[in-house]
Design a protein around this motif. Structure first.
Motif, PDB file in Angstrom:
ATOM      1  N   GLU A   1       0.862  -1.176   0.000  1.00 10.99           N
ATOM      2  CA  GLU A   1       0.000   0.000   0.000  1.00 10.99           C
ATOM      3  C   GLU A   1       0.895   1.221   0.000  1.00 10.99           C
ATOM      4  OE1 GLU A   1      -3.800   0.108   1.912  1.00 10.99           O
ATOM      5  OE2 GLU A   1      -3.340   2.087   2.757  1.00 10.99           O
ATOM      6  N   VAL A   2       0.661   2.088  -0.974  1.00 14.45           N
ATOM      7  CA  VAL A   2       1.472   3.286  -1.162  1.00 14.45           C
ATOM      8  C   VAL A   2       0.589   4.505  -0.902  1.00 14.45           C
ATOM      9  CG1 VAL A   2       2.866   4.574  -2.822  1.00 14.45           C
ATOM     10  CG2 VAL A   2       2.854   2.078  -2.887  1.00 14.45           C
ATOM     11  N   GLU A   3       1.110   5.441  -0.099  1.00 15.66           N
ATOM     12  CA  GLU A   3       0.382   6.669   0.192  1.00 15.66           C
ATOM     13  C   GLU A   3       1.260   7.876  -0.115  1.00 15.66           C
ATOM     14  OE1 GLU A   3      -1.112   6.755   4.183  1.00 15.66           O
ATOM     15  OE2 GLU A   3      -2.321   4.955   3.911  1.00 15.66           O
TER      16      GLU A   3
ATOM     17  N   GLN B   1       0.776   7.286  -9.089  1.00  9.62           N
ATOM     18  CA  GLN B   1       1.165   8.134  -7.975  1.00  9.62           C
ATOM     19  C   GLN B   1      -0.013   8.310  -7.040  1.00  9.62           C
ATOM     20  OE1 GLN B   1       3.158  11.731  -9.037  1.00  9.62           O
ATOM     21  NE2 GLN B   1       2.512  12.764  -7.174  1.00  9.62           N
ATOM     22  N   ALA B   2       0.196   7.989  -5.769  1.00 10.77           N
ATOM     23  CA  ALA B   2      -0.846   8.193  -4.772  1.00 10.77           C
ATOM     24  C   ALA B   2      -0.979   9.681  -4.484  1.00 10.77           C
ATOM     25  CB  ALA B   2      -0.500   7.438  -3.493  1.00 10.77           C
TER      26      ALA B   2
ATOM     27  N   VAL C   1      -3.167   0.524  -3.760  1.00 10.37           N
ATOM     28  CA  VAL C   1      -2.683  -0.835  -3.529  1.00 10.37           C
ATOM     29  C   VAL C   1      -1.971  -1.268  -4.800  1.00 10.37           C
ATOM     30  CG1 VAL C   1      -3.366  -3.229  -3.180  1.00 10.37           C
ATOM     31  CG2 VAL C   1      -4.469  -1.439  -1.869  1.00 10.37           C
ATOM     32  N   PHE C   2      -0.754  -1.755  -4.644  1.00  7.11           N
ATOM     33  CA  PHE C   2       0.072  -2.126  -5.786  1.00  7.11           C
ATOM     34  C   PHE C   2       0.498  -3.583  -5.624  1.00  7.11           C
ATOM     35  CE2 PHE C   2       3.910  -2.183  -8.407  1.00  7.11           C
ATOM     36  CZ  PHE C   2       3.478  -1.490  -9.525  1.00  7.11           C
ATOM     37  N   VAL C   3       0.304  -4.387  -6.660  1.00  7.87           N
ATOM     38  CA  VAL C   3       0.667  -5.803  -6.628  1.00  7.87           C
ATOM     39  C   VAL C   3       1.701  -6.090  -7.706  1.00  7.87           C
ATOM     40  CG1 VAL C   3      -0.172  -8.155  -7.027  1.00  7.87           C
ATOM     41  CG2 VAL C   3      -1.547  -6.556  -5.718  1.00  7.87           C
TER      42      VAL C   3
ATOM     43  N   SER D   1      -0.209  -4.638 -10.976  1.00  9.46           N
ATOM     44  CA  SER D   1      -1.523  -4.018 -11.058  1.00  9.46           C
ATOM     45  C   SER D   1      -1.681  -3.063  -9.884  1.00  9.46           C
ATOM     46  CB  SER D   1      -2.621  -5.084 -11.022  1.00  9.46           C
ATOM     47  OG  SER D   1      -3.895  -4.486 -11.168  1.00  9.46           O
ATOM     48  N   ALA D   2      -2.463  -2.017 -10.068  1.00  4.91           N
ATOM     49  CA  ALA D   2      -2.699  -1.041  -9.007  1.00  4.91           C
ATOM     50  C   ALA D   2      -4.163  -0.640  -8.991  1.00  4.91           C
ATOM     51  CB  ALA D   2      -1.819   0.187  -9.224  1.00  4.91           C
ATOM     52  N   TYR D   3      -4.693  -0.440  -7.792  1.00  6.36           N
ATOM     53  CA  TYR D   3      -6.068   0.026  -7.604  1.00  6.36           C
ATOM     54  C   TYR D   3      -6.085   1.061  -6.492  1.00  6.36           C
ATOM     55  CZ  TYR D   3      -8.369  -3.522 -10.483  1.00  6.36           C
ATOM     56  OH  TYR D   3      -8.810  -4.279 -11.537  1.00  6.36           O
ATOM     57  N   LEU D   4      -6.949   2.055  -6.629  1.00  5.84           N
ATOM     58  CA  LEU D   4      -7.164   3.009  -5.547  1.00  5.84           C
ATOM     59  C   LEU D   4      -7.903   2.310  -4.414  1.00  5.84           C
ATOM     60  CD1 LEU D   4      -8.281   6.229  -7.442  1.00  5.84           C
ATOM     61  CD2 LEU D   4      -6.185   5.913  -6.129  1.00  5.84           C
TER      62      LEU D   4
END
Length: 184
Positions: free
Chosen positions: A68-70, A118-119, A126-128, A152-155
């Protein structure tokens, strides 16, 4: 030879499709956890990923890295600073994230090439990453083994607290920390 080569190419295409779908599914499932995310939630997400990848032995031949990137609100002068708040892993492949480790401050958006995420403040991502060792069905005489990677990434949706919780008091070996290599 053409028949065997065609079969190998078809198998490789299936593996690529499966890995892409697993990366999206894992990121989407982690982003959908509401209110707060717990170590038990992470384990359940990885169970789904393991079951979805069982036909290609994903956990035995690969590694799934969930982060998880913030936005890094500790700095105000650089708008691209981000921080990996938490990171969890599953699989036997001995690799680390291509983008950083838990707690690391990133000075640029996460991802590769021109496809970077970019968060933004208040919108964690969330980045996998999945890295998988593909072994050809036919063998090394016709095709070389290779590592296949997908991300893959999702908000994150409806989760105000981005920190990972441990409400069930799981012990160290029950958590999917990235220093542990496990297929289950």
């Amino acid at each position: 030879v053409l028949f065997l080569g065609g079969g190998e190419l078809a198998n490789m295409a299936i593996v690529h499709t499966r890995l892409s779908q697993l990366a999206h599914m894992t990121a989407d499932n982690a982003a959908r956890v509401r209110n707060r995310i717990d170590e038990v939630d992470i384990n359940e997400i990885f169970i789904g990923t393991r079951l979805g990848g069982s036909s290609i032995n994903l956990m035995q031949n690969g590694r799934v890295i969930l982060s998880e990137v913030e936005d890094n609100d500790a700095t105000t002068n650089n708008t691209t600073d981000q921080k990996i708040i938490w990171q969890r892993c599953k699989g036997l492949k001995q690799v680390t994230s291509s983008y950083g480790t838990e707690g690391q401050v990133l000075t640029e958006a996460i991802g590769s090439g021109t496809r970077r995420i970019q968060a933004k403040p208040g919108d964690p991502v969330v980045f996998v990453e999945i890295q998988y060792d593909y072994t050809p069905v036919i063998g090394k005489y016709f095709f070389a083994a290779r590592t296949i990677s997908y991300s893959s990434a999702y908000l994150v949706r409806d989760r105000p607290d981005g920190t990972i919780q441990n409400g069930s008091n799981l012990s160290g070996n029950q958590k999917a920390t990235c220093g542990t290599y496990s297929a289950t």
